[in-house]
Design a protein around this motif. Structure first.
Motif, PDB file in Angstrom:
ATOM      1  N   VAL A 165      10.235   1.744 -15.174  1.00 28.67           N
ATOM      2  CA  VAL A 165       9.990   2.844 -14.489  1.00 28.67           C
ATOM      3  C   VAL A 165       9.473   2.808 -12.989  1.00 28.67           C
ATOM      4  O   VAL A 165       9.950   3.586 -12.211  1.00 28.67           O
ATOM      5  CB  VAL A 165       9.159   3.847 -15.309  1.00 28.67           C
ATOM      6  CG1 VAL A 165       8.753   5.283 -14.957  1.00 28.67           C
ATOM      7  CG2 VAL A 165       9.978   3.846 -16.499  1.00 28.67           C
ATOM      8  N   LEU A 166       8.485   1.980 -12.927  1.00 30.58           N
ATOM      9  CA  LEU A 166       7.762   1.799 -11.504  1.00 30.58           C
ATOM     10  C   LEU A 166       8.740   1.172 -10.492  1.00 30.58           C
ATOM     11  O   LEU A 166       8.682   1.521  -9.460  1.00 30.58           O
ATOM     12  CB  LEU A 166       6.525   0.928 -11.633  1.00 30.58           C
ATOM     13  CG  LEU A 166       5.341   1.623 -12.395  1.00 30.58           C
ATOM     14  CD1 LEU A 166       4.291   0.619 -12.566  1.00 30.58           C
ATOM     15  CD2 LEU A 166       4.761   2.707 -11.555  1.00 30.58           C
ATOM     16  N   GLY A 167       9.504   0.327 -10.742  1.00 27.18           N
ATOM     17  CA  GLY A 167      10.177  -0.606  -9.714  1.00 27.18           C
ATOM     18  C   GLY A 167      11.679  -0.628  -9.780  1.00 27.18           C
ATOM     19  O   GLY A 167      12.139  -1.227  -9.032  1.00 27.18           O
ATOM     20  N   SER A 186       3.745  10.235  -7.735  1.00 30.14           N
ATOM     21  CA  SER A 186       4.689  10.691  -8.814  1.00 30.14           C
ATOM     22  C   SER A 186       3.653  10.901 -10.120  1.00 30.14           C
ATOM     23  O   SER A 186       3.149   9.870 -10.454  1.00 30.14           O
ATOM     24  CB  SER A 186       5.717   9.541  -8.903  1.00 30.14           C
ATOM     25  OG  SER A 186       6.417   9.904 -10.177  1.00 30.14           O
ATOM     26  N   LYS A 187       3.905  12.273 -10.542  1.00 32.33           N
ATOM     27  CA  LYS A 187       3.296  12.619 -11.656  1.00 32.33           C
ATOM     28  C   LYS A 187       3.882  11.939 -12.927  1.00 32.33           C
ATOM     29  O   LYS A 187       3.240  11.441 -13.947  1.00 32.33           O
ATOM     30  CB  LYS A 187       3.473  14.317 -11.981  1.00 32.33           C
ATOM     31  CG  LYS A 187       2.477  15.042 -11.065  1.00 32.33           C
ATOM     32  CD  LYS A 187       2.693  16.422 -11.192  1.00 32.33           C
ATOM     33  CE  LYS A 187       2.111  17.266 -10.073  1.00 32.33           C
ATOM     34  NZ  LYS A 187       2.349  18.660 -10.174  1.00 32.33           N
ATOM     35  N   VAL A 188       5.346  11.604 -13.092  1.00 34.89           N
ATOM     36  CA  VAL A 188       5.890  10.999 -14.039  1.00 34.89           C
ATOM     37  C   VAL A 188       5.410   9.498 -14.258  1.00 34.89           C
ATOM     38  O   VAL A 188       5.140   9.159 -15.415  1.00 34.89           O
ATOM     39  CB  VAL A 188       7.374  10.969 -13.882  1.00 34.89           C
ATOM     40  CG1 VAL A 188       8.160  10.002 -14.812  1.00 34.89           C
ATOM     41  CG2 VAL A 188       7.938  12.381 -13.746  1.00 34.89           C
ATOM     42  N   LYS A 201       0.796  -1.215   0.052  1.00 30.68           N
ATOM     43  CA  LYS A 201      -0.054   0.192  -0.092  1.00 30.68           C
ATOM     44  C   LYS A 201       0.967   1.289   0.162  1.00 30.68           C
ATOM     45  O   LYS A 201       0.623   2.320  -0.703  1.00 30.68           O
ATOM     46  CB  LYS A 201      -0.882  -0.143   1.109  1.00 30.68           C
ATOM     47  CG  LYS A 201      -2.040  -1.026   1.114  1.00 30.68           C
ATOM     48  CD  LYS A 201      -2.943  -0.802   2.421  1.00 30.68           C
ATOM     49  CE  LYS A 201      -4.256  -1.749   2.192  1.00 30.68           C
ATOM     50  NZ  LYS A 201      -5.219  -1.521   3.349  1.00 30.68           N
ATOM     51  N   GLU A 202       2.041   1.186   0.789  1.00 30.08           N
ATOM     52  CA  GLU A 202       2.771   2.286   0.971  1.00 30.08           C
ATOM     53  C   GLU A 202       3.371   2.619  -0.469  1.00 30.08           C
ATOM     54  O   GLU A 202       3.782   3.961  -0.891  1.00 30.08           O
ATOM     55  CB  GLU A 202       4.062   2.112   1.833  1.00 30.08           C
ATOM     56  CG  GLU A 202       4.883   3.532   2.034  1.00 30.08           C
ATOM     57  CD  GLU A 202       4.166   4.548   2.673  1.00 30.08           C
ATOM     58  OE1 GLU A 202       4.874   5.647   2.364  1.00 30.08           O
ATOM     59  OE2 GLU A 202       3.002   4.441   3.086  1.00 30.08           O
ATOM     60  N   GLU A 203       3.802   1.578  -1.235  1.00 35.35           N
ATOM     61  CA  GLU A 203       4.515   1.605  -2.355  1.00 35.35           C
ATOM     62  C   GLU A 203       3.434   2.354  -3.509  1.00 35.35           C
ATOM     63  O   GLU A 203       3.707   3.290  -4.242  1.00 35.35           O
ATOM     64  CB  GLU A 203       4.938   0.361  -3.028  1.00 35.35           C
ATOM     65  CG  GLU A 203       6.055   0.109  -3.901  1.00 35.35           C
ATOM     66  CD  GLU A 203       7.255   0.879  -3.518  1.00 35.35           C
ATOM     67  OE1 GLU A 203       7.792   1.728  -4.256  1.00 35.35           O
ATOM     68  OE2 GLU A 203       7.524   0.523  -2.408  1.00 35.35           O
ATOM     69  N   TRP A 204       2.254   1.848  -3.282  1.00 35.40           N
ATOM     70  CA  TRP A 204       1.246   2.654  -4.360  1.00 35.40           C
ATOM     71  C   TRP A 204       1.099   4.025  -3.934  1.00 35.40           C
ATOM     72  O   TRP A 204       0.776   4.739  -4.767  1.00 35.40           O
ATOM     73  CB  TRP A 204       0.052   1.595  -4.277  1.00 35.40           C
ATOM     74  CG  TRP A 204      -0.180   0.506  -5.329  1.00 35.40           C
ATOM     75  CD1 TRP A 204       0.228  -0.738  -5.033  1.00 35.40           C
ATOM     76  CD2 TRP A 204      -0.957   0.797  -6.463  1.00 35.40           C
ATOM     77  NE1 TRP A 204       0.011  -1.414  -6.393  1.00 35.40           N
ATOM     78  CE2 TRP A 204      -0.721  -0.597  -6.917  1.00 35.40           C
ATOM     79  CE3 TRP A 204      -1.569   1.588  -6.994  1.00 35.40           C
ATOM     80  CZ2 TRP A 204      -1.320  -0.822  -8.543  1.00 35.40           C
ATOM     81  CZ3 TRP A 204      -2.111   1.419  -8.376  1.00 35.40           C
ATOM     82  CH2 TRP A 204      -1.884   0.407  -9.022  1.00 35.40           C
ATOM     83  N   ARG A 205       0.955   4.335  -2.582  1.00 34.98           N
ATOM     84  CA  ARG A 205       0.676   5.665  -2.194  1.00 34.98           C
ATOM     85  C   ARG A 205       2.038   6.664  -2.821  1.00 34.98           C
ATOM     86  O   ARG A 205       1.679   7.575  -3.544  1.00 34.98           O
ATOM     87  CB  ARG A 205       1.097   5.751  -0.644  1.00 34.98           C
ATOM     88  CG  ARG A 205       0.570   7.192  -0.255  1.00 34.98           C
ATOM     89  CD  ARG A 205       0.455   7.390   1.301  1.00 34.98           C
ATOM     90  NE  ARG A 205       1.835   7.093   1.910  1.00 34.98           N
ATOM     91  CZ  ARG A 205       2.664   8.102   1.899  1.00 34.98           C
ATOM     92  NH1 ARG A 205       2.333   9.200   1.482  1.00 34.98           N
ATOM     93  NH2 ARG A 205       3.837   7.759   2.197  1.00 34.98           N
TER      94      ARG A 205
END
Length: 476
Positions: A142-144, A16-18, A7-11
């Motif tokens: 990009v996400l991880g 992050s706008k990018v 959940k914290e990662e998703w938050r």
């Protein structure tokens, strides 16, 4: 704890706008290409089915005429795209979709109309499958790429470990966050698969495709997570992952194509036909019943009917020659065609083995096979259309043998009445069989994809194992 970490990662991602913009771009491309590809494939399917029906009607509607003229009048066979071609067009972009069938020849499958490329513009080269194979791994990178590094840089890694949480727990939380992203991006594919089922695709085939792509994206998720755990700098992690993507998605496939072509030289049909011409001449000219190549056949037929001359035969000698010549020529044509297709299949197998070096190759092969748009399906279309050609040509030759006298056949150009006597009733054209090409059953396609499935599963095991081992060694 695993859910809290996810959940914290998703938050953080949503802030992050990018990342949000990158995800929206990918979603937009998926939506646009899916709609365009579905519409194009639906149009092509309806057009080709209608063209097949019209070709049969036109053949049956021909008037009374000499049967050998119908042999040369010919017929068409069309290959409509299977339902899953809306997601994975496969080799359809570079192989013929229709064949003109006539006596004495095996014609090349003709290419699809280029109108589709003009209509779609820059989107012509993009398909839902290519986006899943190329762009979604980039989005995962990009996400991880900084999943673990962010914890190191912010100092929260020390706090988490000091609270008694292991590196494996933290890795599982991060993996859960990536898995949620993957599941969200599986929704468009699930919708396309459901749509294909409504068009006649089996549920097993459609959702095997979904499972294959889910496994593929999980492989990339594991690779991204492993890099984030092992590497110590964010820029290095991103650079390494981009290089891995370039290597797997672009460099290895190009090298694999060149390597498979260099390993096995597979000549095209035109080249094969040129080599075959010398052997073809030895078979004799089926239009010339007096060709020396048919002397032994003439002696055998005369002996069979116990007569002295071909004029005394109760059957039409010219038709006998046409039928015999067609059978011998077809054996020769098929031998060259099978050899060419065998070489092409061998090239394809070598290419698939490079899936051990690139999961992109493995999923590409898997995708084409599950969709029924692979090389094996194209080869089956060539074989089935050739069977249709040979059957209707030989059936017309039988009409030539049994329903037209030799005397009328020889004198057909004497006058108008002689020409009329050298025709047969148009009911004879009903020998043409209906042709409706369909993809293999789902179980056959899955069986053919065993190698690619095994390679992709091996990638998932290895990448997941690296994540687990690296996570166990996480220290401050």
């Amino acid at each position: 704890m695993i859910i809290r970490i996810a959940k914290e990662e998703w938050r953080l991602w949503l802030r992050s706008k990018v990342i949000v913009v990158a995800a929206l771009i990918v979603v937009t491309l998926l939506a646009v290409t899916s709609v365009l590809t579905i519409n194009r494939v639906a149009d092509e399917q309806s057009q080709r089915l209608a063209q097949q029906v019209e070709a049969e009607k036109t053949f049956f509607a021909q008037p009374d005429r000499h049967p050998h003229r119908m042999v040369h009048y010919g017929h068409y066979a069309f290959r409509p795209p299977p339902p899953l071609a809306a997601f994975e067009p496969g080799v359809d972009a570079v192989t013929g979709q229709s064949i003109f069938l006539e006596g004495h020849r095996q014609n090349t499958a003709m290419f699809a109309d280029t109108k589709a490329a003009a209509d779609l513009g820059g989107f012509a080269a993009l398909t839902p499958a290519s986006l899943y194979q190329l762009l979604l791994p980039l989005l995962l990178i990009v996400l991880g790429h900084a999943l673990f590094l962010r914890e190191r840089e912010s100092g929260t890694l020390a706090v988490i470990l000091a609270q008694g949480q292991s590196g494996v727990t933290l890795a599982m939380g991060k993996a859960t966050a990536l898995l949620a992203v993957i599941l969200i991006f599986m929704i468009p594919l699930i919708l396309v698969a459901t749509y294909s089922v409504s068009l006649g695709e089996s549920g097993l085939g459609a959702f095997s495709m979904v499972g294959g792509y889910f496994m593929y994206l999980c492989v990339w998720g594991a690779i991204v997570l492993a890099a984030s755990i092992i590497l110590k700098q964010r820029a290095v992690s991103l650079g390494v992952l981009i290089f891995v993507w370039l290597f797997a998605a672009l460099i290895v496939p190009r090298f694999a194509i060149n390597a498979s072509s260099a390993a096995i030289d597979a000549p095209g049909k035109i080249e094969s036909d040129l080599v075959m011409l010398a052997e073809q001449r030895k078979l004799g000219d089926g239009h010339n019943a007096a060709d020396p190549a048919f002397q032994r056949l003439q002696a055998e037929v005369l002996e069979q009917y116990d007569v002295e001359t071909i004029e005394e035969l109760p059957i039409n000698w010219r038709g006998v020659v046409a039928s015999y010549s067609e059978a011998e020529l077809t054996k020769l044509l098929n031998s060259y065609a099978e050899n060419r297709m065998s070489l092409e299949a061998s090239q394809s197998r070598i290419f698939d083995l490079f899936g051990l070096a690139s999961p992109t190759i493995a999923i590409g092969s898997l995708s084409r096979t599950f969709a029924g748009t692979d090389l094996a399906t194209h080869h089956r279309f060539l074989r089935e259309s050739e069977k249709l050609r040979f059957n209707f040509v030989q059936s017309l030759n039988d009409v030539h043998v049994n329903e037209l006298s030799y005397a009328d056949d020889m004198n057909r150009n004497a006058d108008a009445e002689a020409s009329r006597r050298a025709t047969v009733n148009s009911q004879a054209w009903q020998v043409l069989d209906a042709f409706r090409f369909a993809p293999d059953t789902a179980s056959e396609r899955i069986s053919r994809a065993t190698l690619s499935l095994g390679v992709l599963f091996a990638w998932l095991l290895v990448s997941s194992g690296i994540v687990f081992l690296a996570a166990r060694k996480v220290r401050l």
